[in-house]
Design an enzyme around this catalytic site. Structure first.
Site, PDB file in Angstrom:
ATOM      1  N   ASP A 186      36.128  28.547  43.273  1.00 32.34           N
ATOM      2  CA  ASP A 186      36.607  28.443  44.644  1.00 32.34           C
ATOM      3  C   ASP A 186      37.682  27.354  44.750  1.00 32.34           C
ATOM      4  O   ASP A 186      38.755  27.569  45.324  1.00 32.34           O
ATOM      5  CB  ASP A 186      35.408  28.122  45.546  1.00 32.34           C
ATOM      6  CG  ASP A 186      35.806  27.661  46.934  1.00 32.34           C
ATOM      7  OD1 ASP A 186      36.410  28.463  47.655  1.00 32.34           O
ATOM      8  OD2 ASP A 186      35.516  26.510  47.282  1.00 32.34           O
ATOM      9  N   GLU A 193      35.522  34.735  42.706  1.00 31.88           N
ATOM     10  CA  GLU A 193      35.666  33.288  42.517  1.00 31.88           C
ATOM     11  C   GLU A 193      34.982  32.811  41.239  1.00 31.88           C
ATOM     12  O   GLU A 193      35.501  31.941  40.542  1.00 31.88           O
ATOM     13  CB  GLU A 193      35.107  32.538  43.727  1.00 31.88           C
ATOM     14  CG  GLU A 193      35.942  32.752  44.982  1.00 31.88           C
ATOM     15  CD  GLU A 193      35.415  32.016  46.195  1.00 31.88           C
ATOM     16  OE1 GLU A 193      36.213  31.623  47.050  1.00 31.88           O
ATOM     17  OE2 GLU A 193      34.175  31.840  46.306  1.00 31.88           O
TER      18      GLU A 193
END
Lengths: 222, 222
Positions: free
Chosen positions: B45, B117
């Site tokens: 992320d 992610e």
């Protein structure tokens, strides 16, 4: 100042000029074709997020994601960054317009936080990620060892995860000492893993002393 | 599959195993000492945030921070990442527990977004930031050129900022052509900067044609 204190060898001063310039200053100096800090702060914010995330990810290889996120949120926030900005004397470098100066913006936590991030953005553009990591190791990561974020860490759980990674292990906490009056007693405890003492710690409660002992054990075992 | 499609030379498969493993699968295979994706997603992320921020920051050197933030938010979000995960066939690789499989979690946008992610986190750990940037250039940044995020960009303002950076400049938009019936007319317009044609574009309204012309001009001038 920055150069002396943090041994930063600046290559391009333009980035730092931008990082320490507020929009109100640009508006009062329309002919100087200046840029203000907001764009470079956009970059710096993302740089901090990654550097802190990567550091926590590697330092706590067994900490679950929820705790990593809580820890990152405590480190990457206005309260933390505004304090760091003051510690680095960034407030002294900001170029502010007169109106904002009178409104005491120079000491405003939200602005100090922004400036800390824009400085990181400037450092990243000028000298790259390694220099940023080196800088924040000294001003941010060192705070972890100083216990700034200890209330968010559960050292006992972490120790348990670490020693039980390769199978069962017996962990025992033992009181070694308790001194002082009832209302100010200090406990000394040790943590024993599979019969071997791996850490010792003190605290005003048994729970705090256990956490301190686990913390010391983690440092030794890692 | 990944290797063929994206020419990724994987060094350590463990990272990708972790990235594509859901907690429900780990729970059903307690003896295999597996890790699930959440920690590596935490890292991925932050990697995405930085790579996208840096790309936008450099590509749009005159776009103000507010617009950069809006654009980043549109690119770095569940809707965008879940679509990219499907485009990359990541849904096929996820290791899910039986319960989650039956609940059709494999096609759940929130899980697909997480997996996109976590894959980025794995790629970053395995091969470093440059390889990540190369990968997302192909699957994410190319979408910018395909116009996925055009509704968030104001090319006319950007062109104005660019050409007026070094002082005043005269920008004029001129209709070259308008064809088709009233309810389906297509306009062709050109943008003229200081007497010189710098771009041309078409659209179903004059406004859209102006944006297209400004977009082309920006490509040429940059």
């Amino acid at each position: 100042m920055l150069r002396e204190e943090f041994n930063i060898k600046i290559k391009n001063y333009d980035y730092y000029d931008e990082a320490f310039t507020h929009a109100s200053y640009v508006n009062e100096h329309p002919k100087e074709n200046l840029r203000y800090y907001e764009r470079i702060e956009f970059l710096g914010d993302a740089v901090m997020q990654l550097c802190v995330s990567e550091y926590l990810f590697k330092r706590y290889p067994n900490l679950p994601e929820g705790k990593l996120t809580r820890l990152r949120a405590a480190m990457v926030c206005e309260d933390s960054f505004s304090k760091l900005a003051l510690e680095c004397h960034f407030d002294e470098y900001i170029r502010l317009g007169n109106g904002e100066e009178k409104a005491n913006a120079r000491k405003r936590p939200s602005l100090l936080c922004d400036i800390f991030e824009s400085f990181i953005g400037a450092l990243y553009q000028d000298l790259g990620k390694e220099v940023v990591v080196d800088f924040i190791s000294r001003v941010v990561f060192s705070k972890l060892d100083q216990g700034w974020f200890d209330h968010l860490l559960d050292h006992k759980s972490e120790l348990q995860e670490l020693v039980q990674k390769d199978g069962d292990a017996k962990i025992v906490y033992e009181v070694l000492d308790a001194v002082g009056p009832d209302n100010d007693r200090i406990y000394t405890m040790q943590v024993v893993v599979n019969g071997q003492v791996v850490g010792q710690g003190q605290g005003h409660s048994k729970k705090a002393a256990e956490q301190a002992a686990a913390h010391q054990a983690l440092k030794q075992l890692r």
